[in-house]
Design a protein around this motif. Structure first.
Motif, PDB file in Angstrom:
ATOM      1  N   SER A 107       0.825  -1.213   0.000  1.00 40.53           N
ATOM      2  CA  SER A 107       0.000   0.000   0.000  1.00 40.53           C
ATOM      3  C   SER A 107       0.857   1.260   0.000  1.00 40.53           C
ATOM      4  CB  SER A 107      -0.931  -0.001   1.219  1.00 40.53           C
ATOM      5  OG  SER A 107      -1.792  -1.116   1.198  1.00 40.53           O
ATOM      6  N   THR A 108       1.895   1.285   0.843  1.00 39.94           N
ATOM      7  CA  THR A 108       2.746   2.477   0.891  1.00 39.94           C
ATOM      8  C   THR A 108       3.533   2.649  -0.412  1.00 39.94           C
ATOM      9  OG1 THR A 108       4.526   1.225   1.989  1.00 39.94           O
ATOM     10  CG2 THR A 108       2.972   2.419   3.388  1.00 39.94           C
ATOM     11  N   THR A 109       3.912   1.536  -1.040  1.00 38.63           N
ATOM     12  CA  THR A 109       4.624   1.629  -2.317  1.00 38.63           C
ATOM     13  C   THR A 109       3.697   2.173  -3.406  1.00 38.63           C
ATOM     14  OG1 THR A 109       6.079  -0.233  -1.742  1.00 38.63           O
ATOM     15  CG2 THR A 109       5.908   0.339  -4.062  1.00 38.63           C
ATOM     16  N   ALA A 247      10.499  13.608   0.495  1.00 38.15           N
ATOM     17  CA  ALA A 247      10.216  14.306   1.754  1.00 38.15           C
ATOM     18  C   ALA A 247       8.730  14.290   2.072  1.00 38.15           C
ATOM     19  CB  ALA A 247      10.733  15.751   1.680  1.00 38.15           C
ATOM     20  N   VAL A 248       7.895  14.528   1.054  1.00 38.41           N
ATOM     21  CA  VAL A 248       6.440  14.511   1.269  1.00 38.41           C
ATOM     22  C   VAL A 248       5.976  13.127   1.713  1.00 38.41           C
ATOM     23  CG1 VAL A 248       4.206  14.664   0.095  1.00 38.41           C
ATOM     24  CG2 VAL A 248       5.957  16.406  -0.320  1.00 38.41           C
ATOM     25  N   HIS A 249       6.494  12.094   1.049  1.00 39.65           N
ATOM     26  CA  HIS A 249       6.077  10.732   1.401  1.00 39.65           C
ATOM     27  C   HIS A 249       6.522  10.375   2.820  1.00 39.65           C
ATOM     28  CE1 HIS A 249       4.690   6.701   0.645  1.00 39.65           C
ATOM     29  NE2 HIS A 249       5.875   6.187   0.909  1.00 39.65           N
ATOM     30  N   ALA A 250       7.750  10.757   3.176  1.00 35.66           N
ATOM     31  CA  ALA A 250       8.266  10.404   4.500  1.00 35.66           C
ATOM     32  C   ALA A 250       7.540  11.157   5.607  1.00 35.66           C
ATOM     33  CB  ALA A 250       9.768  10.676   4.554  1.00 35.66           C
ATOM     34  N   PHE A 251       7.417  12.471   5.449  1.00 35.92           N
ATOM     35  CA  PHE A 251       6.920  13.291   6.552  1.00 35.92           C
ATOM     36  C   PHE A 251       5.404  13.478   6.549  1.00 35.92           C
ATOM     37  CE2 PHE A 251      11.355  14.828   6.052  1.00 35.92           C
ATOM     38  CZ  PHE A 251      11.816  14.459   7.307  1.00 35.92           C
ATOM     39  N   VAL A 252       4.766  13.324   5.399  1.00 35.23           N
ATOM     40  CA  VAL A 252       3.306  13.483   5.348  1.00 35.23           C
ATOM     41  C   VAL A 252       2.608  12.125   5.295  1.00 35.23           C
ATOM     42  CG1 VAL A 252       1.367  14.466   4.072  1.00 35.23           C
ATOM     43  CG2 VAL A 252       3.518  15.735   4.221  1.00 35.23           C
ATOM     44  N   SER A 253       2.981  11.295   4.319  1.00 35.00           N
ATOM     45  CA  SER A 253       2.301   9.996   4.180  1.00 35.00           C
ATOM     46  C   SER A 253       2.550   9.111   5.390  1.00 35.00           C
ATOM     47  CB  SER A 253       2.792   9.289   2.906  1.00 35.00           C
ATOM     48  OG  SER A 253       2.523  10.054   1.768  1.00 35.00           O
ATOM     49  N   TYR A 254       3.817   8.941   5.768  1.00 36.01           N
ATOM     50  CA  TYR A 254       4.128   8.081   6.904  1.00 36.01           C
ATOM     51  C   TYR A 254       3.504   8.612   8.193  1.00 36.01           C
ATOM     52  CZ  TYR A 254       7.559   5.399   4.180  1.00 36.01           C
ATOM     53  OH  TYR A 254       8.180   4.584   3.265  1.00 36.01           O
ATOM     54  N   GLY A 315      10.809  -5.929   5.274  1.00 34.31           N
ATOM     55  CA  GLY A 315      10.786  -4.590   4.692  1.00 34.31           C
ATOM     56  C   GLY A 315      12.077  -4.253   3.981  1.00 34.31           C
ATOM     57  N   ALA A 316      13.209  -4.649   4.576  1.00 32.76           N
ATOM     58  CA  ALA A 316      14.507  -4.391   3.941  1.00 32.76           C
ATOM     59  C   ALA A 316      14.621  -5.130   2.616  1.00 32.76           C
ATOM     60  CB  ALA A 316      15.640  -4.815   4.875  1.00 32.76           C
ATOM     61  N   THR A 317      13.826  -6.175   2.447  1.00 33.06           N
ATOM     62  CA  THR A 317      13.869  -6.978   1.224  1.00 33.06           C
ATOM     63  C   THR A 317      12.876  -6.505   0.169  1.00 33.06           C
ATOM     64  OG1 THR A 317      14.484  -8.893   2.571  1.00 33.06           O
ATOM     65  CG2 THR A 317      13.779  -9.345   0.333  1.00 33.06           C
ATOM     66  N   ILE A 318      11.650  -6.152   0.580  1.00 36.10           N
ATOM     67  CA  ILE A 318      10.612  -5.853  -0.411  1.00 36.10           C
ATOM     68  C   ILE A 318      10.092  -4.422  -0.367  1.00 36.10           C
ATOM     69  CG2 ILE A 318       9.854  -8.252  -0.314  1.00 36.10           C
ATOM     70  CD1 ILE A 318       7.336  -7.286   1.141  1.00 36.10           C
ATOM     71  N   ASN A 319      10.393  -3.653   0.663  1.00 33.95           N
ATOM     72  CA  ASN A 319       9.867  -2.286   0.752  1.00 33.95           C
ATOM     73  C   ASN A 319      10.682  -1.356  -0.140  1.00 33.95           C
ATOM     74  OD1 ASN A 319       8.489   0.027   1.538  1.00 33.95           O
ATOM     75  ND2 ASN A 319       9.862   0.390   3.262  1.00 33.95           N
ATOM     76  N   MET A 320      10.071  -0.880  -1.210  1.00 34.57           N
ATOM     77  CA  MET A 320      10.777  -0.073  -2.206  1.00 34.57           C
ATOM     78  C   MET A 320      10.102   1.285  -2.405  1.00 34.57           C
ATOM     79  SD  MET A 320      13.288  -1.961  -3.164  1.00 34.57           S
ATOM     80  CE  MET A 320      13.781  -3.681  -3.042  1.00 34.57           C
ATOM     81  N   ASP A 321       9.612   1.907  -1.350  1.00 35.08           N
ATOM     82  CA  ASP A 321       8.913   3.183  -1.495  1.00 35.08           C
ATOM     83  C   ASP A 321       9.790   4.230  -2.171  1.00 35.08           C
ATOM     84  OD1 ASP A 321       6.917   1.901  -0.193  1.00 35.08           O
ATOM     85  OD2 ASP A 321       6.812   3.251   1.520  1.00 35.08           O
ATOM     86  N   GLY A 322      11.035   4.367  -1.692  1.00 37.15           N
ATOM     87  CA  GLY A 322      11.938   5.358  -2.264  1.00 37.15           C
ATOM     88  C   GLY A 322      12.240   5.077  -3.720  1.00 37.15           C
ATOM     89  N   THR A 323      12.460   3.807  -4.038  1.00 36.12           N
ATOM     90  CA  THR A 323      12.726   3.416  -5.422  1.00 36.12           C
ATOM     91  C   THR A 323      11.493   3.645  -6.294  1.00 36.12           C
ATOM     92  OG1 THR A 323      14.274   1.731  -4.640  1.00 36.12           O
ATOM     93  CG2 THR A 323      13.500   1.527  -6.895  1.00 36.12           C
ATOM     94  N   ALA A 324      10.308   3.381  -5.753  1.00 34.62           N
ATOM     95  CA  ALA A 324       9.070   3.601  -6.507  1.00 34.62           C
ATOM     96  C   ALA A 324       8.900   5.075  -6.854  1.00 34.62           C
ATOM     97  CB  ALA A 324       7.873   3.102  -5.698  1.00 34.62           C
ATOM     98  N   ILE A 325       9.277   5.942  -5.931  1.00 29.31           N
ATOM     99  CA  ILE A 325       9.192   7.387  -6.201  1.00 29.31           C
ATOM    100  C   ILE A 325      10.133   7.768  -7.333  1.00 29.31           C
ATOM    101  CG2 ILE A 325       9.791   9.647  -5.233  1.00 29.31           C
ATOM    102  CD1 ILE A 325       8.622   8.631  -2.568  1.00 29.31           C
ATOM    103  N   MET A 326      11.352   7.248  -7.290  1.00 29.65           N
ATOM    104  CA  MET A 326      12.294   7.506  -8.379  1.00 29.65           C
ATOM    105  C   MET A 326      11.733   7.019  -9.707  1.00 29.65           C
ATOM    106  SD  MET A 326      14.583   5.665 -10.459  1.00 29.65           S
ATOM    107  CE  MET A 326      15.110   4.217  -9.535  1.00 29.65           C
ATOM    108  N   ASN A 404      13.229   4.438   2.891  1.00 29.50           N
ATOM    109  CA  ASN A 404      12.835   3.028   2.967  1.00 29.50           C
ATOM    110  C   ASN A 404      12.941   2.479   4.376  1.00 29.50           C
ATOM    111  OD1 ASN A 404      12.265   2.916   0.237  1.00 29.50           O
ATOM    112  ND2 ASN A 404      14.218   1.997  -0.339  1.00 29.50           N
ATOM    113  N   VAL A 405      14.050   2.744   5.070  1.00 26.85           N
ATOM    114  CA  VAL A 405      14.218   2.183   6.420  1.00 26.85           C
ATOM    115  C   VAL A 405      13.249   2.835   7.402  1.00 26.85           C
ATOM    116  CG1 VAL A 405      16.631   1.584   6.001  1.00 26.85           C
ATOM    117  CG2 VAL A 405      16.087   3.784   7.053  1.00 26.85           C
ATOM    118  N   THR A 406      12.895   4.102   7.162  1.00 23.93           N
ATOM    119  CA  THR A 406      11.880   4.744   8.001  1.00 23.93           C
ATOM    120  C   THR A 406      10.535   4.058   7.809  1.00 23.93           C
ATOM    121  OG1 THR A 406      13.030   6.879   7.809  1.00 23.93           O
ATOM    122  CG2 THR A 406      10.739   6.935   8.556  1.00 23.93           C
ATOM    123  N   GLY A 407      10.229   3.712   6.565  1.00 22.19           N
ATOM    124  CA  GLY A 407       8.995   2.970   6.293  1.00 22.19           C
ATOM    125  C   GLY A 407       8.992   1.596   6.931  1.00 22.19           C
ATOM    126  N   ASP A 408      10.152   0.938   6.961  1.00 24.18           N
ATOM    127  CA  ASP A 408      10.245  -0.377   7.610  1.00 24.18           C
ATOM    128  C   ASP A 408       9.849  -0.286   9.082  1.00 24.18           C
ATOM    129  OD1 ASP A 408      11.184  -1.258   5.192  1.00 24.18           O
ATOM    130  OD2 ASP A 408      13.292  -1.325   5.810  1.00 24.18           O
TER     131      ASP A 408
END
Length: 446
Positions: A107-109, A247-254, A315-326, A404-408
């Protein structure tokens, strides 16, 4: 321990090391030209001086630091997962942990790449950009979804550990932990052994964390002494846009997700994530940062090991929020550069493909660029466009790894809270975990 180490916290010392490394590397970049010669004629230095500093001292210290962190990843994940899984009295709980964790990560990705595409369409970073060279990028072939599922189960768990195939290690550790839990008295003895082993490994993590300021300094000094910062200027709009969406995803979405689902303070989460975020920024690797992330989740955020040992490595294996943004910003950027008009269905396909690929390409080398190549192929964009952004991707990779690690840890807190496995007092305690930041070695009396 020296008086300076007692005076400053680990976070402060790592931050000082990071700033000192950036300044040192930038000065070396300014003082030396591309050949390694000193640019001021008043002083003449041999070419080897630059090599000794950047390719010698800084490179050796930085690589040893990274290798030391990676050294702990497999034993830490395996032992922690065995401890956590074997302690579960309810087998159904493992299914709930997995279901909740995967759902939240997906969902977060999806949210991350939706934000990225939306912001990119508004800002239009690729409009007016012209390619000045025949840049090429050869994409590696991504595995099929069926093959990814098959590859999750190791035929040789020892080989999986040796190769650092984290999905296979996770699967084997869970199965082994379940077997320990079902083995009665024999399993109890094995579980106590793994509990003791986990304590020793975490102590080793603490020791390495105290060496982190020196490793961070060396890594960033080498990076900023060698990176071509001029490329950032050529792609400044794309670069700033990716940083802004991160920054928006980390500080607003999370923040919103954490507060809505748990009523916990996002400010507290971000404050306690400083060490892990700085590690992630310096190493550009969620896997290398895993020991610090797991320590943060359990010691500072109050997530019980039975939950953290599963959700954080996953999360360290499959959480790719930062990569998805890129990927989202890069797709729009490349489409605009090549003057390709994408339809609404194309953008929906980008969101779907990148979200599923965050799990589908887990454990594949070069995962970020492979995922981007998959996305570009889905909407018939030239894969060669990846070469346009490679020059600035190193700096962006550092930032998105911190996200990514913050999302984990955010997901670990949410899952733990839902399972009653979160110590809220520890989460709210500003001093929680600080005692584990210092390792006191015996010293002679004055």
């Amino acid at each position: 321990m020296s008086q300076s180490q007692q005076k400053y916290s680990l976070t402060a010392r790592i931050f000082f090391g990071m700033i000192a490394g950036i300044i040192t590397g930038s000065l070396l970049k300014l003082l030396f030209d591309d050949s390694g010669d000193f640019t001021f004629s008043v002083l003449t230095l041999e070419v080897s001086t630059y090599a000794v500093l950047v390719d010698g001292i800084f490179n050796v210290i930085g690589q040893i630091f990274i290798a030391s962190l990676k050294m702990l990843v497999v034993p830490l994940v395996f032992v922690s997962l065995v401890c956590g899984t074997s302690s579960l009295s309810d087998p159904a709980k493992l299914g709930r942990l997995g279901g909740k964790s995967v759902l939240l990560y997906i969902s977060t990705t999806a949210l991350a790449i939706t934000l990225a595409v939306s912001f990119a369409l508004i800002v239009s970073p690729g409009v007016g950009v012209e390619m000045t060279s025949q840049a090429t990028y050869e994409a590696k072939e991504a595995p099929s979804l069926a093959q990814v599922i098959i590859n999750m189960f190791p035929s040789n768990p020892i080989n999986a550990m040796a190769q650092g195939n984290m999905l296979q290690v996770i699967v084997f550790a869970i199965l082994f932990g379940v077997a320990v839990a079902m083995s009665g008295d024999t399993g109890s003895r094995i579980a106590r052994f793994f509990d003791d082993l986990n304590v020793v490994i975490m102590k080793l993590v603490t020791i390495l964390m105290n060496l982190a300021p020196y490793g961070v300094f060396a890594l960033l000094a080498k990076l900023f002494a060698t990176i071509d910062l001029g490329l950032v200027g050529n792609l400044i709009q794309y670069f700033v846009l990716v940083l802004a969406v991160l920054a928006v995803h980390a500080f607003v979405s999370y923040s919103t997700i954490l507060y809505v689902l748990t009523r916990l303070s996002p400010v507290t989460l971000f404050k306690k994530m400083r060490d892990a975020a700085i590690f992630a920024f310096s190493t550009s690797s969620s896997s290398a940062t895993l020991p610090v992330t797991l320590e943060t989740a359990t010691k500072k955020l109050g997530v019980k090991n039975s939950v953290a040992s599963f959700t954080v490595p996953l999360g360290a294996t499959i959480n790719m929020d930062g990569t998805a943004i890129m990927q989202g910003v890069a797709t729009v950027f490349i489409a605009q550069v090549f003057s390709v008009d994408l339809t609404l269905s194309d953008y929906l396909m980008v969101i779907l493909t990148a979200t599923l690929a965050s799990i589908g390409t887990a454990g594949v080398p070069g995962v970020g660029l492979i995922m981007l190549a998959m996305v570009l192929n889905q909407v018939n964009l030239p894969v060669e466009g990846i070469a346009l952004i490679i020059g600035v991707d190193r700096l962006l990779d550092m930032t998105r790894t911190a996200v990514n690690v913050t999302g984990d840890c955010m997901v670990a807190c949410i899952v733990a809270k839902s399972e009653g496995e979160l110590d809220v007092n520890t989460f709210n305690d500003v001093d929680a975990g600080k005692q584990s930041e210092e390792v006191h070695f015996p010293t002679e009396k004055a």
